[in-house]
Design a protein around this motif. Structure first.
Motif, PDB file in Angstrom:
ATOM      1  N   PRO A 199       3.945  -2.012 -11.318  1.00  0.00           N
ATOM      2  CA  PRO A 199       4.682  -2.367 -10.093  1.00  0.00           C
ATOM      3  C   PRO A 199       5.747  -3.418 -10.372  1.00  0.00           C
ATOM      4  O   PRO A 199       5.486  -4.390 -11.076  1.00  0.00           O
ATOM      5  N   ASP A 200       6.931  -3.165  -9.868  1.00  0.00           N
ATOM      6  CA  ASP A 200       8.050  -4.109  -9.963  1.00  0.00           C
ATOM      7  C   ASP A 200       8.569  -4.296 -11.393  1.00  0.00           C
ATOM      8  O   ASP A 200       9.379  -5.194 -11.644  1.00  0.00           O
ATOM      9  N   SER A 201       8.128  -3.444 -12.331  1.00  0.00           N
ATOM     10  CA  SER A 201       8.624  -3.548 -13.701  1.00  0.00           C
ATOM     11  C   SER A 201       9.898  -2.734 -13.855  1.00  0.00           C
ATOM     12  O   SER A 201      10.024  -1.631 -13.307  1.00  0.00           O
ATOM     13  N   ASP A 235      -7.040  -2.480 -12.804  1.00  0.00           N
ATOM     14  CA  ASP A 235      -7.853  -3.171 -11.797  1.00  0.00           C
ATOM     15  C   ASP A 235      -7.024  -4.099 -10.913  1.00  0.00           C
ATOM     16  O   ASP A 235      -7.473  -4.495  -9.835  1.00  0.00           O
ATOM     17  N   ASP A 236      -5.811  -4.443 -11.360  1.00  0.00           N
ATOM     18  CA  ASP A 236      -4.965  -5.331 -10.569  1.00  0.00           C
ATOM     19  C   ASP A 236      -4.229  -4.595  -9.450  1.00  0.00           C
ATOM     20  O   ASP A 236      -3.600  -5.238  -8.594  1.00  0.00           O
ATOM     21  N   LEU A 237      -4.282  -3.273  -9.464  1.00  0.00           N
ATOM     22  CA  LEU A 237      -3.562  -2.500  -8.459  1.00  0.00           C
ATOM     23  C   LEU A 237      -4.300  -2.538  -7.121  1.00  0.00           C
ATOM     24  O   LEU A 237      -5.496  -2.812  -7.050  1.00  0.00           O
ATOM     25  N   ALA A 238      -3.586  -2.250  -6.055  1.00  0.00           N
ATOM     26  CA  ALA A 238      -4.168  -2.289  -4.713  1.00  0.00           C
ATOM     27  C   ALA A 238      -4.983  -1.022  -4.451  1.00  0.00           C
ATOM     28  O   ALA A 238      -4.715   0.040  -5.017  1.00  0.00           O
ATOM     29  N   GLU A 239      -5.961  -1.147  -3.580  1.00  0.00           N
ATOM     30  CA  GLU A 239      -6.713   0.025  -3.134  1.00  0.00           C
ATOM     31  C   GLU A 239      -5.909   0.735  -2.042  1.00  0.00           C
ATOM     32  O   GLU A 239      -5.279   0.102  -1.206  1.00  0.00           O
ATOM     33  N   LEU A 240      -5.963   2.046  -2.059  1.00  0.00           N
ATOM     34  CA  LEU A 240      -5.269   2.854  -1.063  1.00  0.00           C
ATOM     35  C   LEU A 240      -6.217   3.196   0.080  1.00  0.00           C
ATOM     36  O   LEU A 240      -7.404   3.436  -0.140  1.00  0.00           O
ATOM     37  N   ASP A 241      -5.700   3.216   1.279  1.00  0.00           N
ATOM     38  CA  ASP A 241      -6.496   3.643   2.432  1.00  0.00           C
ATOM     39  C   ASP A 241      -6.452   5.176   2.483  1.00  0.00           C
ATOM     40  O   ASP A 241      -5.634   5.775   3.187  1.00  0.00           O
ATOM     41  N   TRP A 242      -7.356   5.799   1.728  1.00  0.00           N
ATOM     42  CA  TRP A 242      -7.342   7.253   1.591  1.00  0.00           C
ATOM     43  C   TRP A 242      -7.554   7.949   2.929  1.00  0.00           C
ATOM     44  O   TRP A 242      -6.893   8.949   3.224  1.00  0.00           O
ATOM     45  N   ASP A 243      -8.475   7.444   3.720  1.00  0.00           N
ATOM     46  CA  ASP A 243      -8.766   8.091   5.011  1.00  0.00           C
ATOM     47  C   ASP A 243      -7.542   8.085   5.925  1.00  0.00           C
ATOM     48  O   ASP A 243      -7.263   9.073   6.616  1.00  0.00           O
ATOM     49  N   ARG A 248       1.766   1.271  -7.278  1.00  0.00           N
ATOM     50  CA  ARG A 248       1.114   0.068  -6.742  1.00  0.00           C
ATOM     51  C   ARG A 248      -0.378   0.254  -6.501  1.00  0.00           C
ATOM     52  O   ARG A 248      -1.087  -0.711  -6.240  1.00  0.00           O
ATOM     53  N   TYR A 249      -0.864   1.510  -6.586  1.00  0.00           N
ATOM     54  CA  TYR A 249      -2.203   1.783  -6.090  1.00  0.00           C
ATOM     55  C   TYR A 249      -3.138   2.371  -7.154  1.00  0.00           C
ATOM     56  O   TYR A 249      -2.697   3.001  -8.126  1.00  0.00           O
ATOM     57  N   LYS A 250      -4.424   2.183  -6.907  1.00  0.00           N
ATOM     58  CA  LYS A 250      -5.463   2.845  -7.701  1.00  0.00           C
ATOM     59  C   LYS A 250      -5.584   4.276  -7.180  1.00  0.00           C
ATOM     60  O   LYS A 250      -6.459   4.602  -6.383  1.00  0.00           O
ATOM     61  N   ALA A 251      -4.694   5.121  -7.617  1.00  0.00           N
ATOM     62  CA  ALA A 251      -4.654   6.505  -7.143  1.00  0.00           C
ATOM     63  C   ALA A 251      -4.126   7.390  -8.265  1.00  0.00           C
ATOM     64  O   ALA A 251      -3.098   7.078  -8.862  1.00  0.00           O
ATOM     65  N   SER A 252      -4.820   8.474  -8.534  1.00  0.00           N
ATOM     66  CA  SER A 252      -4.445   9.363  -9.626  1.00  0.00           C
ATOM     67  C   SER A 252      -4.104  10.747  -9.098  1.00  0.00           C
ATOM     68  O   SER A 252      -4.711  11.221  -8.132  1.00  0.00           O
ATOM     69  N   TYR A 265     -13.475   7.218 -10.466  1.00  0.00           N
ATOM     70  CA  TYR A 265     -12.207   7.953 -10.389  1.00  0.00           C
ATOM     71  C   TYR A 265     -12.283   9.152  -9.459  1.00  0.00           C
ATOM     72  O   TYR A 265     -11.254   9.611  -8.939  1.00  0.00           O
ATOM     73  N   LEU A 266     -13.490   9.646  -9.226  1.00  0.00           N
ATOM     74  CA  LEU A 266     -13.642  10.738  -8.277  1.00  0.00           C
ATOM     75  C   LEU A 266     -13.156  10.325  -6.894  1.00  0.00           C
ATOM     76  O   LEU A 266     -12.563  11.123  -6.154  1.00  0.00           O
TER      77      LEU A 266
END
Length: 800
Positions: free
Chosen positions: A500-502, A576-584, A609-613, A653-654
């Motif tokens: 992020p921001d790099s 681990d420094d990335l933000a969690e996404l509101d998946w719902d 920015r997010y923990k999302a794959s 990761y699931l």
């Protein structure tokens, strides 16, 4: 529908492109989409014929940007055949055009056993009466240069004439993918047409920059109780046309047989593509004879490759195998081609070669190993280009491209369009250097399965060595961590291409990249020790390998960094420094979020920015390696990977994967079959349905997903059996998956043709056909057996 047939009923313009992809017929040399013969390309239909390896490069200006793309070329359309009717003493009616309200009983039937597509319908006309039509087509598996279309016309309670126009159409563009519409898409130039009496027209053209000559010759004949009233061969500027007028009456059906031959200047053992095409079509048999020889060729192929699974899953698996074999057939062994990610079924990804052979070769290795070897040769021939790419980047060894085409240069886009926002964005997917590890893995697995030490010690050794060299050079030692690190790459996930921001693209210490790099280095060192002294010395001289390089490989292979966080393997350093996404919330707002990256970018955000794959990344390690081998890899690297850590990693990761790739459910299904069986079937089922149901919403109409289709076959052959070929043995570790509890297939293993493996009722049966080959050693978790040729061994599996 039977286990060998698939049917589509009615006429739905919105679904035609999907059906055309799924009804594509091919033979490894070329394929033709299942388009309607009377329709030219437009908003609804996309007839397309693609010859393996026939690429062309064009320049375009899009949104003020100069871009260059190489594409698999849509060749002239040989299918075109239209008709119109007139009653006795009446005028000609309009040329027939399909419409939902005028087509009666419209049906397509795809026969997998004989590889034919049959279309039937009734055409009603107040002025001309009702006409029954049956059309059957094939792309010949015996003679890879031939294809044929037979149309049977039957008049119902009327008589008159039918005019038939059979055409070879050179007015074609690459128009299958709508989002490419702003690009230059006219690859075919210098179209010439002509005639060859009495029944043949021909067409030649060239690709505009690659200068490949393409020649088609088409023979159209009528089988009826009365000769045609008129027949005219007429060449035009871009179309070669054969027109016939034939009397028709009740009880007197008219059969029109159109046979074509296709040759290009890439073919071997010819002097002139046009002369060869004319000669081949002129001497070709009639349609019934072509159908017989075509079906016989497929029967031989099915004997070598078929997989037997009961129920709907088995039907789909055979459908997937059918499309794999149409793209990569025994004819592929004679060609310089790779594995196109979308088959020869459409123009998505521009026909490029990615890493999909990683999912394709495991199945082919044990059924048509000569095809696997040819696909590896495609990579070997492009090794010099990969070495030049590494040198241009200031590295040693070979840096294979993420997207490859004709010559092995990097074909990945520098910019890509987000359809959700309409913005052009920088494309950093070329940083997926893990494609080199995939190539090395394929070399090793092919040689283990076949025992082809000649290949391993020659071409295979050179590829492994140069890929290992690249990884060792790319790895930098970090004294603070006391480990080697690989920085600035992109992993299989693809969503994350920078921090992020790099301002700089790439990520550090992608776990999948680092572990597979360590595997390549380890296997290459093992190979160097196994090589005969003379061959090792020759290899060192040929490659200029310094004596101090292997010791460095040994050190790097044991000290590459693998990041962890919260007791799980980190996808990359800093994950681990990335933000969690509101998946719902996103699922509630958008429904499907498979392409979460596009959704977030359209909102002015970024998935970085997010923990999302997008798809499996870390979990790909569980797809490639058995649990035992994966543990050994981590032990070699100085890490402990026990079952609890791996299960926690799978769970982690699931919950954070959007499955934006058709490969994702496949990988998760295989991994969960061993880690969390109860949930595995959900993902296996989605992998089976991916193209049939077009779960990505329109992508299958641009070409099937070949890696995902082949991967479902591998999921049964390797995933459910635990089958590995290593240490001169077949290793088996079956896992019970209730929805796929019975299966059977035969494999070609080290000179043994037709080794049968079948599971049913808690038993695993292995049959080795009679031959003069050596016995096969089979190793299970709790025992080892040796099976001699002519013997069958039945093993009782433990209850779980």
């Amino acid at each position: 529908m039977s286990e060998w047939t698939w049917e589509w009923t009615g006429y739905d313009p919105a679904a035609e492109r999907l059906r055309e992809s799924l009804c594509t017929l091919g033979n490894g040399y070329f394929a033709t989409r299942g388009a309607l013969p009377e329709c030219r390309a437009g908003l609804v239909h996309c007839p397309g014929t693609y010859a393996a390896g026939c690429y062309n490069r064009l320049e375009s200006t899009v949104a003020g940007r100069h871009v260059v793309n190489e594409d698999l070329v849509n060749l002239p359309n040989w299918l075109l055949l239209r008709f119109r009717l007139r009653r006795a003493e009446g005028d000609w009616g309009p040329w027939f055009s399909p419409h939902p309200h005028t087509l009666q009983d419209h049906r397509h039937t795809l026969d997998l056993r004989r590889a034919t597509l049959t279309r039937t319908f009734r055409h009603g006309n107040d002025e001309a009466g009702v006409l029954g039509v049956e059309q059957t087509r094939l792309v010949h598996m015996g003679d890879p240069h031939l294809a044929a279309l037979r149309t049977l016309f039957t008049a119902e309670d009327w008589s008159g004439e039918i005019e038939i126009e059979s055409c070879l159409d050179g007015e074609v563009i690459n128009g299958n993918v709508h989002r490419y519409r702003a690009l230059n898409r006219r690859h075919v130039t210098q179209v010439r047409t002509g005639t060859h009496e009495p029944h043949t027209v021909w067409l030649t053209c060239r690709t505009s920059t690659s200068d490949i000559a393409v020649a088609m010759a088409g023979r159209t004949t009528v089988v009826a109780d009365r000769a045609p009233a008129a027949s005219e061969l007429r060449p035009a500027r871009h179309r070669a046309v054969h027109r016939l007028v034939v009397p028709i009456a009740p009880g007197r059906p008219v059969a029109v047989e159109k046979t074509i031959a296709l040759h290009t200047s890439r073919d071997t053992a010819i002097s002139d593509p046009l002369g060869e095409a004319i000669d081949r079509v002129s001497t070709a048999a009639d349609f019934p004879s072509l159908l017989d020889s075509h079906a016989a060729a497929w029967e031989r192929l099915w004997r070598r490759t078929d997989i037997q699974v009961p129920g709907e899953a088995g039907r789909i698996l055979r459908f997937h195998l059918f499309h794999v074999l149409q793209t990569l057939s025994p004819h592929t062994a004679d060609l310089d081609v790779g594995v196109p990610a979308r088959g020869l079924h459409g123009e998505a990804y521009r026909g490029h070669v990615f890493w999909d052979e990683l999912f394709v070769l495991p199945y082919l290795n044990l059924h048509v190993p000569d095809v696997s070897r040819a696909l590896l040769d495609y990579r070997y021939r492009r090794l010099p280009r990969a070495r030049r790419a590494a040198a241009a980047a200031g590295r040693t060894g070979a840096m294979y491209p993420w997207q490859s085409g004709s010559d092995g240069r990097e074909e990945s886009q520098e910019w890509h369009l987000n359809p959700a926002s309409g913005r052009w964005l920088p494309d950093h997917s070329w940083l997926q250097h893990h494609v080199g590890s995939a190539i090395a893995y394929n070399v090793w697995q092919y040689c283990e399965a076949t025992g082809d030490t000649e290949y391993l010690y020659t071409k295979g050794a050179e590829m492994l060595l140069q890929i290992a060299r690249f990884w060792a050079d790319l790895a930098d030692f970090d004294p603070d961590a006391g480990r080697y690190r690989i920085r600035g790459v992109v992993g299989p996930d693809e969503y994350h291409d920078s921090y992020p921001d790099s301002a700089l693209p790439g990520l550090d210490d992608n776990a999948y990249t680092n572990v597979t790099a360590a595997w390549v280095l380890t296997r290459t060192l093992e190979l160097l020790r196994r090589l005969p002294a003379w061959r090792r010395e020759e290899l060192f001289q040929r490659t200029g390998l310094d004596a101090d390089e292997p010791p460095r490989w040994e050190e790097v292979s044991r000290r590459l960094r693998v990041p962890f966080h919260q007791g799980v393997i980190s996808q990359f350093e800093g994950y681990d420094d990335l933000a969690e996404l509101d998946w719902d919330a996103y699922r509630a707002r958008y429904g499907t979020i498979r392409r979460l990256d596009r959704i977030l970018e359209a909102e002015g955000d970024t998935v970085n920015r997010y923990k999302a794959s997008k798809q499996a990344d870390v979990l790909m390690l569980g797809y490639l390696f058995s649990p035992a081998e994966l543990r050994q890899l981590f032990v070699r690297l100085g890490y402990d990977l026990d079952d609890d850590v791996w299960r926690s990693t799978v769970d982690y990761y699931l919950r954070r994967t959007s499955h934006g790739s058709t490969l994702s459910e496949l990988v998760h299904g295989l991994v969960l079959a061993r880690a969390r069986r109860a949930e595995a079937w959900q993902y296996v089922h989605e992998a089976l349905e991916a193209d049939i149901a077009d779960i990505q919403g329109g992508t299958t109409g641009e070409g099937i997903h070949l890696g995902a289709m082949a991967g479902t076959l591998d999921l049964v052959q390797r995933g459910l059996t635990g089958l590995e070929t290593r240490e001169d043995a077949l290793w088996l570790d079956p896992v019970p998956l209730p929805a796929l509890s019975e299966y059977g297939f035969t494999i070609h293993y080290r000179g043994h043709w037709g080794v049968g493996i079948r599971r049913r009722s808690g038993h695993l049966e292995i049959n080795v056909p009679d031959s003069e080959q050596s016995p096969i050693r089979v190793v299970l978790a709790d025992r080892a057996v040796t099976i001699s040729p002519g013997e069958t061994c039945t093993l009782v599996l433990p209850e779980t």
